[in-house]
Design a protein around this motif. Structure first.
Motif, short mmCIF file in Angstrom:
data_model
loop_
_atom_site.label_atom_id
_atom_site.label_comp_id
_atom_site.label_asym_id
_atom_site.label_seq_id
_atom_site.Cartn_x
_atom_site.Cartn_y
_atom_site.Cartn_z
N MET A 14 0.59 -108.94 -51.13
CA MET A 14 -0.54 -108.23 -50.57
C MET A 14 -1.05 -108.99 -49.35
N ASN A 15 -1.24 -108.30 -48.24
CA ASN A 15 -1.69 -109.00 -47.05
C ASN A 15 -3.22 -109.06 -46.99
N ASP A 52 -3.55 -98.96 -46.62
CA ASP A 52 -3.63 -98.41 -45.26
C ASP A 52 -2.50 -98.99 -44.42
N ASN A 53 -1.32 -98.40 -44.52
CA ASN A 53 -0.16 -98.88 -43.77
C ASN A 53 -0.38 -98.78 -42.26
N PHE A 54 -0.98 -97.69 -41.82
CA PHE A 54 -1.24 -97.52 -40.39
C PHE A 54 -2.24 -98.57 -39.91
N GLY A 55 -3.24 -98.87 -40.72
CA GLY A 55 -4.21 -99.90 -40.38
C GLY A 55 -3.58 -101.27 -40.22
N GLU A 56 -2.60 -101.55 -41.05
CA GLU A 56 -1.89 -102.83 -40.92
C GLU A 56 -1.15 -102.88 -39.58
N LEU A 57 -0.58 -101.76 -39.18
CA LEU A 57 0.13 -101.68 -37.90
C LEU A 57 -0.84 -101.90 -36.74
N VAL A 58 -2.00 -101.26 -36.79
CA VAL A 58 -2.98 -101.37 -35.70
C VAL A 58 -3.65 -102.74 -35.73
N SER A 114 -9.70 -94.90 -30.50
CA SER A 114 -10.05 -93.75 -31.33
C SER A 114 -9.57 -93.95 -32.77
N THR A 115 -8.44 -94.60 -32.97
CA THR A 115 -7.97 -94.93 -34.31
C THR A 115 -8.95 -95.88 -35.00
#
Length: 142
Positions: free
Chosen positions: A1-2, A16-22, A57-58
């Protein structure tokens, strides 16, 4: 877990995979309010060299959703209906940005949230962006 997932696992039911990317993170969250942070990296830059509007915006959408999430009843979720964002000052590489999101109105099926994105290290904490969003509140139970 990160680190990111650990910071918000008490708020959201899913990773939140997208949140990890951003790369945004939550500094503080309580019902009706969230304070989030994002440091601008090369991956966030547009061809002009400033932070891409899509990155901001993200960041804003996540922050406003976090402000709502802790105010929801068990079995409820929220989703974005719409939001308006004004980009006021460009964010540059290595800028640390903070977003304060606060519920302005919440009913049974909708919430309206306001947020301000700023550089916390600036003396006047001038807004980089401001946004106002409307969110749908719905039950996951049938």
């Amino acid at each position: 877990m990160n680190k990111l997932h650990e910071s918000y696992q008490h708020i959201f039911p899913h990773k939140d995979n997208f949140g990890e990317l951003v790369g945004y993170d939550i500094l503080e969250a309580k019902p009706g309010y969230a304070r989030t942070v994002l440091t601008i990296e090369k991956k966030h830059l547009s061809p002009s060299g400033a932070c891409h509007g899509g990155t901001l915006s993200t960041f804003v959408d996540f922050s406003m959703g976090a402000a709502i999430f802790l105010s929801l009843k068990k079995g409820e979720l929220c989703s974005t209906i719409e939001f308006k964002i004004n980009y006021i000052s460009p964010a540059k590489l290595n800028d640390k940005l903070v977003c304060d999101a606060k519920i302005k109105s919440k009913g049974k099926s909708h919430a309206v949230v306001e947020c301000h994105v700023f550089r916390p290290d600036e003396e006047d904490k001038r807004d980089v962006a401001i946004a106002l969003g409307t969110y749908n509140i719905y039950s996951t139970q049938k």
